[in-house]
Design an enzyme around this catalytic site. Structure first.
Site, PDB file in Angstrom:
ATOM      1  N   HIS A 154       0.830  -1.204   0.000  1.00  0.00           N
ATOM      2  CA  HIS A 154       0.000   0.000   0.000  1.00  0.00           C
ATOM      3  C   HIS A 154       0.864   1.252   0.000  1.00  0.00           C
ATOM      4  O   HIS A 154       2.077   1.176   0.196  1.00  0.00           O
ATOM      5  CB  HIS A 154      -0.944   0.002   1.219  1.00  0.00           C
ATOM      6  CG  HIS A 154      -0.255   0.112   2.542  1.00  0.00           C
ATOM      7  ND1 HIS A 154       0.039  -0.972   3.334  1.00  0.00           N
ATOM      8  CD2 HIS A 154       0.207   1.195   3.231  1.00  0.00           C
ATOM      9  CE1 HIS A 154       0.636  -0.586   4.443  1.00  0.00           C
ATOM     10  NE2 HIS A 154       0.758   0.745   4.409  1.00  0.00           N
ATOM     11  N   HIS A 200      -6.344  -1.706   3.754  1.00  0.00           N
ATOM     12  CA  HIS A 200      -6.090  -0.519   2.929  1.00  0.00           C
ATOM     13  C   HIS A 200      -5.141  -0.861   1.777  1.00  0.00           C
ATOM     14  O   HIS A 200      -4.213  -1.655   1.915  1.00  0.00           O
ATOM     15  CB  HIS A 200      -5.563   0.654   3.749  1.00  0.00           C
ATOM     16  CG  HIS A 200      -4.249   0.436   4.455  1.00  0.00           C
ATOM     17  ND1 HIS A 200      -3.852  -0.774   4.965  1.00  0.00           N
ATOM     18  CD2 HIS A 200      -3.240   1.303   4.740  1.00  0.00           C
ATOM     19  CE1 HIS A 200      -2.662  -0.647   5.540  1.00  0.00           C
ATOM     20  NE2 HIS A 200      -2.265   0.597   5.401  1.00  0.00           N
ATOM     21  N   HIS A 215       4.971   7.134   3.159  1.00  0.00           N
ATOM     22  CA  HIS A 215       5.673   5.851   3.031  1.00  0.00           C
ATOM     23  C   HIS A 215       4.970   4.991   1.991  1.00  0.00           C
ATOM     24  O   HIS A 215       3.847   5.276   1.584  1.00  0.00           O
ATOM     25  CB  HIS A 215       5.715   5.111   4.371  1.00  0.00           C
ATOM     26  CG  HIS A 215       4.394   4.549   4.821  1.00  0.00           C
ATOM     27  ND1 HIS A 215       3.549   5.195   5.691  1.00  0.00           N
ATOM     28  CD2 HIS A 215       3.764   3.372   4.516  1.00  0.00           C
ATOM     29  CE1 HIS A 215       2.491   4.456   5.918  1.00  0.00           C
ATOM     30  NE2 HIS A 215       2.573   3.353   5.206  1.00  0.00           N
ATOM     31  N   HIS A 247      -0.319  -1.354  14.913  1.00  0.00           N
ATOM     32  CA  HIS A 247      -1.351  -0.341  14.730  1.00  0.00           C
ATOM     33  C   HIS A 247      -2.673  -0.824  15.352  1.00  0.00           C
ATOM     34  O   HIS A 247      -2.976  -2.027  15.315  1.00  0.00           O
ATOM     35  CB  HIS A 247      -1.633  -0.105  13.245  1.00  0.00           C
ATOM     36  CG  HIS A 247      -0.483   0.448  12.467  1.00  0.00           C
ATOM     37  ND1 HIS A 247       0.232   1.542  12.873  1.00  0.00           N
ATOM     38  CD2 HIS A 247       0.050   0.070  11.273  1.00  0.00           C
ATOM     39  CE1 HIS A 247       1.159   1.824  11.964  1.00  0.00           C
ATOM     40  NE2 HIS A 247       1.076   0.940  10.996  1.00  0.00           N
ATOM     41  N   TYR A 256       8.822   0.830  10.617  1.00  0.00           N
ATOM     42  CA  TYR A 256       9.115   1.864   9.622  1.00  0.00           C
ATOM     43  C   TYR A 256      10.595   2.202   9.668  1.00  0.00           C
ATOM     44  O   TYR A 256      11.173   2.328  10.766  1.00  0.00           O
ATOM     45  CB  TYR A 256       8.330   3.150   9.918  1.00  0.00           C
ATOM     46  CG  TYR A 256       6.834   3.039   9.746  1.00  0.00           C
ATOM     47  CD1 TYR A 256       6.223   3.387   8.550  1.00  0.00           C
ATOM     48  CD2 TYR A 256       6.044   2.595  10.794  1.00  0.00           C
ATOM     49  CE1 TYR A 256       4.852   3.281   8.402  1.00  0.00           C
ATOM     50  CE2 TYR A 256       4.670   2.497  10.653  1.00  0.00           C
ATOM     51  CZ  TYR A 256       4.081   2.850   9.457  1.00  0.00           C
ATOM     52  OH  TYR A 256       2.722   2.750   9.309  1.00  0.00           O
ATOM     53  N   GLU A 266       7.609   0.954   4.974  1.00  0.00           N
ATOM     54  CA  GLU A 266       6.977   0.175   6.024  1.00  0.00           C
ATOM     55  C   GLU A 266       7.036  -1.293   5.646  1.00  0.00           C
ATOM     56  O   GLU A 266       6.784  -1.660   4.495  1.00  0.00           O
ATOM     57  CB  GLU A 266       5.514   0.586   6.222  1.00  0.00           C
ATOM     58  CG  GLU A 266       4.809  -0.243   7.305  1.00  0.00           C
ATOM     59  CD  GLU A 266       3.328   0.080   7.470  1.00  0.00           C
ATOM     60  OE1 GLU A 266       2.747   0.732   6.583  1.00  0.00           O
ATOM     61  OE2 GLU A 266       2.765  -0.331   8.496  1.00  0.00           O
TER      62      GLU A 266
END
Length: 308
Positions: A154, A200, A215, A247, A256, A266
């Site tokens: 992503h 996502h 990122h 998260h 990261y 990431e």
């Protein structure tokens, strides 16, 4: 769930300062395979579990950052529908011919959205010379290297007017928005957007300067792989930003770091299964630290402030 017209994030072209040093990081630390080089010196790379010709392109430049990202759609009919809907939405569309600039890729359409980012869309791409086994397949054809990144996952983009960008991705790309963060006065601060059941494929954060990248992410299979990535970051003296941690937003485990040219990467694992009929998850801006870094619950300034 079945995919809609947009299949996945398929391509990113990055600007890098030191091509050789940065390429070594992507190949030997992250674990990508070099596919080839273009006549103008760009380097094409792919993850070991990807079928398409390539997914990452490095271009030597005087400033690090993002040239563009591209999404693959289901077929030529979907590609042409997106062109029409993009123009109807109000963005100018440029046609890029097959194999023009990106070897192996079919016709692409390019357009710049309100956040200042160039997005591209395509339906056809050649198979890589070396892709995952498909006949009575083993889990890999050769043991993955480095962080064992399986695929491009992503993008997170910073720019102005993300409410319009969110509407564009829903109306034109047929995506949906599983999770958002709003300011106290109800304005959109961030949106996590997907075209499948990943949490996502793309995220936007409101930011005054256009065209910035926070990122991009590679997918890892396990939490142990995330920890292995942390070891490799330390062993190779790369600059760590955050993690290993988890998260609450998207529920992924993560780390990261910055590659040698300063682009933030990431390594992402897990994440919940999204469905378009699920209620949308909503975060208040004052809870964003807990949403991003669930264990500590505290925001880290570099995470919001450093972009390329």
């Amino acid at each position: 769930m079945g995919f809609k017209s947009t299949l996945r994030p398929g391509l990113i072209q990055l600007r890098v300062l030191d091509l050789d040093k940065t390429l070594d990081c992507y190949k030997n630390v992250v674990g990508l395979d070099e596919v080839g080089r273009t006549s103008d010196g760009r380097v094409m790379l792919k993850c070991y579990d990807e079928f398409d010709h390539h997914s990452v392109v490095l271009r030597k430049a005087s400033e690090a950052g993002l040239d563009y990202v591209a999404f693959k759609v289901a077929d030529v009919k979907a590609l042409e529908e997106i062109k029409v809907k993009t123009e109807k939405f109000g963005y100018k569309v440029t046609e890029l011919k097959a194999n023009d600039e990106q070897p192996g890729f079919g016709k692409r359409y390019a357009f710049t959205i309100c956040t200042g980012h160039q997005l591209q869309v395509y339906a056809e791409v050649e198979l890589a010379k070396k892709f995952p086994p498909i006949k009575n397949p083993d889990i890999w054809h050769e043991q993955p290297r480095g962080m064992r990144a399986t695929r491009l996952d992503h993008f997170l983009l910073y720019g102005p007017g993300i409410d319009e960008a969110e509407r564009f991705m829903k109306e034109v790309f047929d995506m949906y928005v599983p999770e958002v963060c709003n300011t106290p006065d109800g304005k959109r601060l961030a949106a996590w957007i997907t075209g499948s059941n990943k949490a996502h494929d793309l995220a936007f954060v409101e930011y005054p300067k256009p065209g910035k990248m926070h990122h991009f992410a590679f997918f890892l299979e396990t939490w142990q792989d995330v920890l292995n990535a942390a070891d490799l970051i330390a062993i190779n003296h790369l600059k760590l930003d955050i993690g290993p941690t988890r998260h609450a937003i998207t529920r992924g485990t993560t780390i990261y770091f910055w590659e040698p040219s300063g682009n933030r990467i990431e390594t992402y694992c897990g994440g919940y299964t999204a469905y378009p009929d699920n209620p949308q998850r909503v975060w208040d801006a004052d809870q964003l630290g807990r949403g991003l870094f669930y264990f500590s619950g505290e925001m880290i300034p570099s995470f919001l402030e450093v972009v390329t």
